[in-house]
Design an enzyme around this catalytic site. Structure first.
Site, PDB file in Angstrom:
ATOM      1  N   THR A 130      32.322  10.930  66.470  1.00 28.28           N
ATOM      2  CA  THR A 130      31.381   9.886  66.894  1.00 28.28           C
ATOM      3  C   THR A 130      30.805  10.285  68.247  1.00 28.28           C
ATOM      4  O   THR A 130      31.544  10.558  69.192  1.00 28.28           O
ATOM      5  CB  THR A 130      32.121   8.538  67.006  1.00 28.28           C
ATOM      6  OG1 THR A 130      32.744   8.271  65.752  1.00 28.28           O
ATOM      7  CG2 THR A 130      31.161   7.420  67.360  1.00 28.28           C
ATOM      8  N   ALA A 222      27.473   0.337  63.702  1.00 27.50           N
ATOM      9  CA  ALA A 222      28.447  -0.253  62.762  1.00 27.50           C
ATOM     10  C   ALA A 222      29.674  -0.738  63.535  1.00 27.50           C
ATOM     11  O   ALA A 222      30.152  -1.863  63.340  1.00 27.50           O
ATOM     12  CB  ALA A 222      28.851   0.786  61.708  1.00 27.50           C
ATOM     13  N   SER A 268      42.552 -12.755  66.851  1.00 27.95           N
ATOM     14  CA  SER A 268      43.725 -11.948  67.196  1.00 27.95           C
ATOM     15  C   SER A 268      43.892 -11.909  68.699  1.00 27.95           C
ATOM     16  O   SER A 268      43.136 -12.543  69.439  1.00 27.95           O
ATOM     17  CB  SER A 268      43.534 -10.527  66.668  1.00 27.95           C
ATOM     18  OG  SER A 268      42.427  -9.920  67.331  1.00 27.95           O
ATOM     19  N   CYS A 275      38.529   3.501  68.722  1.00 28.65           N
ATOM     20  CA  CYS A 275      37.077   3.565  68.483  1.00 28.65           C
ATOM     21  C   CYS A 275      36.246   2.444  69.091  1.00 28.65           C
ATOM     22  O   CYS A 275      35.240   2.731  69.748  1.00 28.65           O
ATOM     23  CB  CYS A 275      36.821   3.601  66.973  1.00 28.65           C
ATOM     24  SG  CYS A 275      37.495   5.076  66.216  1.00 28.65           S
ATOM     25  N   GLN A 277      36.277   0.108  71.525  1.00 26.33           N
ATOM     26  CA  GLN A 277      35.923   0.054  72.954  1.00 26.33           C
ATOM     27  C   GLN A 277      35.141   1.303  73.355  1.00 26.33           C
ATOM     28  O   GLN A 277      34.098   1.223  74.001  1.00 26.33           O
ATOM     29  CB  GLN A 277      37.184  -0.098  73.784  1.00 26.33           C
ATOM     30  CG  GLN A 277      36.879  -0.042  75.263  1.00 26.33           C
ATOM     31  CD  GLN A 277      38.044  -0.511  76.094  1.00 26.33           C
ATOM     32  OE1 GLN A 277      38.507  -1.630  75.963  1.00 26.33           O
ATOM     33  NE2 GLN A 277      38.514   0.354  76.975  1.00 26.33           N
ATOM     34  N   ARG A 442      49.085 -12.768  66.008  1.00 30.90           N
ATOM     35  CA  ARG A 442      48.333 -12.321  64.831  1.00 30.90           C
ATOM     36  C   ARG A 442      48.206 -13.401  63.759  1.00 30.90           C
ATOM     37  O   ARG A 442      47.693 -13.134  62.668  1.00 30.90           O
ATOM     38  CB  ARG A 442      48.992 -11.074  64.231  1.00 30.90           C
ATOM     39  CG  ARG A 442      48.948  -9.868  65.135  1.00 30.90           C
ATOM     40  CD  ARG A 442      47.531  -9.376  65.343  1.00 30.90           C
ATOM     41  NE  ARG A 442      47.511  -8.110  66.060  1.00 30.90           N
ATOM     42  CZ  ARG A 442      46.512  -7.248  65.995  1.00 30.90           C
ATOM     43  NH1 ARG A 442      45.453  -7.502  65.260  1.00 30.90           N
ATOM     44  NH2 ARG A 442      46.570  -6.135  66.677  1.00 30.90           N
TER      45      ARG A 442
HETATM   46  N1  LIG Z   1      40.471   7.663  64.480  1.00 31.17           N
HETATM   47  C1  LIG Z   1      39.610   7.073  63.678  1.00 31.17           C
HETATM   48  O1  LIG Z   1      39.949   6.169  62.925  1.00 31.17           O
HETATM   49  C2  LIG Z   1      38.180   7.514  63.653  1.00 31.17           C
HETATM   50  C3  LIG Z   1      37.343   7.051  62.610  1.00 31.17           C
HETATM   51  C4  LIG Z   1      36.007   7.466  62.579  1.00 31.17           C
HETATM   52  C5  LIG Z   1      35.527   8.338  63.553  1.00 31.17           C
HETATM   53  N2  LIG Z   1      36.361   8.769  64.546  1.00 31.17           N
HETATM   54  C6  LIG Z   1      35.818   9.748  65.496  1.00 31.17           C
HETATM   55  O2  LIG Z   1      36.246  11.055  65.061  1.00 31.17           O
HETATM   56  C7  LIG Z   1      36.511  11.905  66.182  1.00 31.17           C
HETATM   57  C8  LIG Z   1      37.937  12.412  66.104  1.00 31.17           C
HETATM   58  O3  LIG Z   1      38.801  11.307  66.207  1.00 31.17           O
HETATM   59  P1  LIG Z   1      40.363  11.459  65.934  1.00 31.17           P
HETATM   60  O4  LIG Z   1      40.928  10.083  65.988  1.00 31.17           O
HETATM   61  O5  LIG Z   1      40.577  12.291  64.732  1.00 31.17           O
HETATM   62  O6  LIG Z   1      40.810  12.283  67.234  1.00 31.17           O
HETATM   63  P2  LIG Z   1      42.204  13.027  67.472  1.00 31.17           P
HETATM   64  O7  LIG Z   1      42.415  13.050  68.936  1.00 31.17           O
HETATM   65  O8  LIG Z   1      43.256  12.443  66.588  1.00 31.17           O
HETATM   66  O9  LIG Z   1      41.949  14.526  66.936  1.00 31.17           O
HETATM   67  C9  LIG Z   1      41.072  15.414  67.536  1.00 31.17           C
HETATM   68  C10 LIG Z   1      41.676  16.816  67.439  1.00 31.17           C
HETATM   69  O10 LIG Z   1      40.704  17.760  67.835  1.00 31.17           O
HETATM   70  C11 LIG Z   1      41.382  18.854  68.445  1.00 31.17           C
HETATM   71  N3  LIG Z   1      40.415  19.683  69.188  1.00 31.17           N
HETATM   72  C12 LIG Z   1      39.726  19.402  70.314  1.00 31.17           C
HETATM   73  N4  LIG Z   1      38.889  20.406  70.615  1.00 31.17           N
HETATM   74  C13 LIG Z   1      39.047  21.368  69.661  1.00 31.17           C
HETATM   75  C14 LIG Z   1      38.450  22.620  69.407  1.00 31.17           C
HETATM   76  N5  LIG Z   1      37.491  23.096  70.192  1.00 31.17           N
HETATM   77  N6  LIG Z   1      38.866  23.320  68.331  1.00 31.17           N
HETATM   78  C15 LIG Z   1      39.834  22.841  67.514  1.00 31.17           C
HETATM   79  N7  LIG Z   1      40.406  21.645  67.692  1.00 31.17           N
HETATM   80  C16 LIG Z   1      40.025  20.913  68.749  1.00 31.17           C
HETATM   81  C17 LIG Z   1      42.432  18.189  69.299  1.00 31.17           C
HETATM   82  O11 LIG Z   1      43.488  19.078  69.625  1.00 31.17           O
HETATM   83  C18 LIG Z   1      42.877  17.038  68.363  1.00 31.17           C
HETATM   84  O12 LIG Z   1      44.001  17.408  67.580  1.00 31.17           O
HETATM   85  C19 LIG Z   1      36.196  11.062  67.417  1.00 31.17           C
HETATM   86  O13 LIG Z   1      34.872  11.309  67.795  1.00 31.17           O
HETATM   87  C20 LIG Z   1      36.334   9.634  66.909  1.00 31.17           C
HETATM   88  O14 LIG Z   1      35.551   8.724  67.642  1.00 31.17           O
HETATM   89  C21 LIG Z   1      37.666   8.398  64.611  1.00 31.17           C
HETATM   90  O1  LIG Z   2      39.263  -9.433  61.666  1.00 33.87           O
HETATM   91  C1  LIG Z   2      39.753  -8.549  62.399  1.00 33.87           C
HETATM   92  C2  LIG Z   2      39.721  -7.175  62.069  1.00 33.87           C
HETATM   93  C3  LIG Z   2      40.278  -6.250  62.953  1.00 33.87           C
HETATM   94  N1  LIG Z   2      40.851  -6.675  64.102  1.00 33.87           N
HETATM   95  C4  LIG Z   2      41.409  -5.681  65.050  1.00 33.87           C
HETATM   96  O2  LIG Z   2      40.387  -4.736  65.340  1.00 33.87           O
HETATM   97  C5  LIG Z   2      40.963  -3.472  65.642  1.00 33.87           C
HETATM   98  C6  LIG Z   2      40.295  -2.371  64.829  1.00 33.87           C
HETATM   99  O3  LIG Z   2      40.624  -2.523  63.467  1.00 33.87           O
HETATM  100  P1  LIG Z   2      39.954  -1.664  62.300  1.00 33.87           P
HETATM  101  O4  LIG Z   2      38.506  -1.688  62.455  1.00 33.87           O
HETATM  102  O5  LIG Z   2      40.508  -2.152  61.022  1.00 33.87           O
HETATM  103  O6  LIG Z   2      40.575  -0.211  62.562  1.00 33.87           O
HETATM  104  P2  LIG Z   2      39.947   1.151  63.149  1.00 33.87           P
HETATM  105  O7  LIG Z   2      40.795   2.240  62.613  1.00 33.87           O
HETATM  106  O8  LIG Z   2      39.768   1.031  64.610  1.00 33.87           O
HETATM  107  O9  LIG Z   2      38.517   1.297  62.434  1.00 33.87           O
HETATM  108  C7  LIG Z   2      37.280   1.019  63.093  1.00 33.87           C
HETATM  109  O10 LIG Z   2      36.876   2.123  63.871  1.00 33.87           O
HETATM  110  C8  LIG Z   2      36.730   3.346  63.125  1.00 33.87           C
HETATM  111  C9  LIG Z   2      36.442   4.441  64.117  1.00 33.87           C
HETATM  112  O11 LIG Z   2      35.109   4.532  64.463  1.00 33.87           O
HETATM  113  C10 LIG Z   2      35.625   3.158  62.083  1.00 33.87           C
HETATM  114  O12 LIG Z   2      35.454   4.349  61.353  1.00 33.87           O
HETATM  115  C11 LIG Z   2      36.017   2.000  61.176  1.00 33.87           C
HETATM  116  O13 LIG Z   2      34.963   1.773  60.222  1.00 33.87           O
HETATM  117  C12 LIG Z   2      36.244   0.754  62.001  1.00 33.87           C
HETATM  118  O14 LIG Z   2      36.699  -0.318  61.176  1.00 33.87           O
HETATM  119  C13 LIG Z   2      42.456  -3.604  65.361  1.00 33.87           C
HETATM  120  O15 LIG Z   2      43.147  -3.825  66.577  1.00 33.87           O
HETATM  121  C14 LIG Z   2      42.542  -4.837  64.484  1.00 33.87           C
HETATM  122  O16 LIG Z   2      43.774  -5.503  64.587  1.00 33.87           O
HETATM  123  C15 LIG Z   2      40.899  -8.016  64.441  1.00 33.87           C
HETATM  124  O17 LIG Z   2      41.415  -8.399  65.492  1.00 33.87           O
HETATM  125  N2  LIG Z   2      40.350  -8.921  63.563  1.00 33.87           N
END
Ligand SMILES: NC(=O)c1ccc[n+]([C@@H]2O[C@H](COP(=O)([O-])OP(=O)(O)OC[C@H]3O[C@@H](n4cnc5c(N)ncnc54)[C@H](O)[C@@H]3O)[C@@H](O)[C@H]2O)c1
Ligand SMILES: O=c1ccn([C@@H]2O[C@H](COP(=O)(O)OP(=O)(O)O[C@H]3O[C@H](CO)[C@@H](O)[C@H](O)[C@H]3O)[C@@H](O)[C@H]2O)c(=O)[nH]1
Length: 479
Positions: A130, A222, A268, A275, A277, A442
């Site tokens: 992201t 989103a 909550s 993500c 914040q 919760r």
């Molecule tokens: N966690 C989620 O639910 C979620 C969902 C959607 C999008 N995202 C986005 O996806 C991205 C990754 O999030 P995440 O939660 O998987 O992060 P994460 O910290 O769990 O994983 C990132 C990994 O990338 C590695 N890394 C950094 N630089 C590197 C490089 N140059 N080569 C190889 N590896 C490298 C790090 O060592 C780490 O293991 C972020 O931009 C996040 O905002 C996260």
């Molecule tokens: O009705 C609700 C729904 C969620 N939460 C809280 O919101 C936070 C985020 O929850 P959730 O969105 O389910 O989990 P994430 O893994 O953070 O996923 C969000 O962030 C990701 C990273 O960008 C996106 O890919 C997802 O679509 C988006 O839902 C958590 O603390 C939940 O407990 C509430 O308090 N009330």
């Protein structure tokens, strides 16, 4: 080009599950997930994966060693791949220009530089992390300024929408896959090639294609919309507590309007996770840079309200316990930011725990999936405390909820783990100090039943004025 080999840079919460599902659904594509962290890759290659995600173990077991590989050999991964996902972390900057707001793109930039250094054939580079709008331009500039003869790059934006705790289902049954690319014949061709990968299991109607900037902005939008719903319902939870309305009833009534819908209206102690914040801060910073202060202020309020909710809840705990928690034992149930994950990033439990510790409380913390070291890491982090030794002295990590509550003055429930709903609260009441308090952050417990047992109960968005039953008032079993 037919995609035969995919490489993913970043084996985290996104890279790991996403590529595991691609490998599962595309048995003819070789998928290699690379990370610079040797420890992380070793964990992916072991029986204990580095992240807990329901269903993930099964998918990895089916594919690992066949067409799914986890490796630290980034050079080989890049060189052999037709398509490279950049799935590295993009945390909020902690210093310098944009400190506390802008996304730190240093890992994205270093990934792009590695590709530029190592690639010897054409690549489709896909931004999955992201990022702020226009980040693809940075990747493009780095790649095209360093192109070797005969090597062409196409850069696509393909943001990830999975939520932790439901990642595998979210990936397998994705409501939408978003792909943005350049409006040129080569750009459109690259889009079609990535579409082809997803079409192995996603219906074509669920794959949306846009220009690169719309795709990047849609991801931030989103998350901003989702977080805004939570702040909206949380703002009303305060009104409910002040008036006697019940926030669950309000959410049900409001959500029945199909224009609003019932999801994501669960009041909550505030949203957490890596993500919401971070991405809203990213959006706010973008708006400020674009000289759109009114828009920035609008989204800032979503975050302010979230902080307010955490503060309000914690204050309620302290005030209910006679305005002092010094030397009181408080059981914190749940430390992850939501159920079904061991992830603690931005978990509201951190703020709640830290504030109670600052007030002199002793905490017994239990979470079914968060490792003890991770809890201590969060609570002794220099951004959170200046007194790590006091934290270590006053925090005990427990391996069951029952041992955490024994001798406690109060239970503070921070995460909605299903197992907390089925605890034997009669048994728990007997081993707690009296009066025994439960703060259900919760809204998952049966409050009437708890009151009948004798607990003083407080929750979010509902006034529970009733005094506990007389039967239980005097029964104190612990000194
Ligand atoms: N966690 C989620 O639910 C979620 C969902 C959607 C999008 N995202 C986005 O996806 C991205 C990754 O999030 P995440 O939660 O998987 O992060 P994460 O910290 O769990 O994983 C990132 C990994 O990338 C590695 N890394 C950094 N630089 C590197 C490089 N140059 N080569 C190889 N590896 C490298 C790090 O060592 C780490 O293991 C972020 O931009 C996040 O905002 C996260
Ligand atoms: O009705 C609700 C729904 C969620 N939460 C809280 O919101 C936070 C985020 O929850 P959730 O969105 O389910 O989990 P994430 O893994 O953070 O996923 C969000 O962030 C990701 C990273 O960008 C996106 O890919 C997802 O679509 C988006 O839902 C958590 O603390 C939940 O407990 C509430 O308090 N009330």
């Amino acid at each position: 080009m037919v995609i035969e080999k995919i490489c993913c840079l970043g084996a985290g919460y996104v890279g790991g599950p996403t590529c595991s599902v691609i490998a599962l659904k595309c048995p003819n594509i070789k998928v290699t997930v690379c990370d610079k962290s040797v420890e992380r890759i070793n964990q992916w290659n072991s029986d204990k994966l580095p992240i807990y995600e329901p269903g993930l173990d099964d998918v990895v077991r089916q594919c690992r060693g066949k067409n799914l590989f986890f490796s630290t050999d980034i050079a080989q991964g890049i060189q052999e791949a037709d398509l490279i996902f950049i799935s590295v972390n993009t945390p909020t900057k902690t210093f310098g220009n944009g400190k506390g707001r802008a996304a730190d793109l240093k890992y994205v930039e270093s990934a792009a530089r590695m590709i530029a250094d190592l690639a010897t054939s054409n690549k489709i580079v896909v931004e999955k992390s992201t990022v702020p709008v226009k980040a693809a331009e940075i990747i493009m500039k780095i790649l095209r300024a360093n192109t070797k003869p005969g090597v062409n790059y196409q850069i696509l934006s393909n943001p990830e929408f999975l939520a932790e705790g439901t990642a595998i289902v979210d990936l397998i049954e994705a409501e939408r896959v978003l792909i943005g690319g350049e409006d040129t014949p080569d750009g459109q061709k690259a889009i079609q090639e990535l579409c082809w990968v997803y079409e192995h299991w996603i219906p074509a109607k669920n794959i949306l294609t846009t220009n690169t900037w719309s795709s990047e902005l849609s991801k931030l939008a989103a998350n901003a919309f989702l977080a805004q719903r939570i702040s909206s319902i949380n703002s009303l939870s305060a009104v409910c507590e002040a008036t006697g309305a019940d926030v669950s009833e309000v959410a049900r009534a409001v959500g029945r309007d199909s224009r609003i819908g019932p999801k994501f209206l669960e009041a909550s102690i505030g949203f957490g996770g890596s993500c919401f914040q971070k991405d809203i801060l990213n959006l706010i910073y973008l708006c400020e840079c674009l000289n759109l202060p009114e828009v920035a202020a609008y989204w800032q309020q979503v975050l302010n309200l979230n902080d307010y909710q955490k503060i309000r809840f914690t204050r309620k705990v302290i005030e209910s316990l006679f305005n002092t928690v010094t030397d009181k034992n408080i059981a914190v149930l749940g430390f992850s930011f939501k159920k079904n994950t061991g992830d603690t990033r931005e978990s509201p439990a951190i703020y709640v725990s830290q504030t109670l510790l600052d007030e002199g409380a002793k905490l017994n913390i239990y979470d079914p999936k968060v490792e003890p070291d991770q809890i201590m890491y969060e609570l002794t982090n220099p951004y959170v405390t200046s007194e790590p030794e006091i934290v270590k002295k006053n925090v005990e990590i427990h391996d069951t909820a029952y041992s955490a509550v024994t001798g406690a003055h109060a239970i503070v429930l921070c995460t909605e783990w299903d197992e907390f709903k089925t605890l034997d609260f009669q048994k728990i009441y007997e081993v707690m100090m009296k009066p025994a308090y439960i703060f259900d952050g919760r809204k998952i417990l049966n409050h009437e039943r708890l009151q009948n047992i004798g607990f003083h109960v407080q929750t979010i968005g509902k006034r529970l004025n009733r005094m506990p039953s007389n039967r239980a008032q005097g029964s104190q079993t612990m000194p």
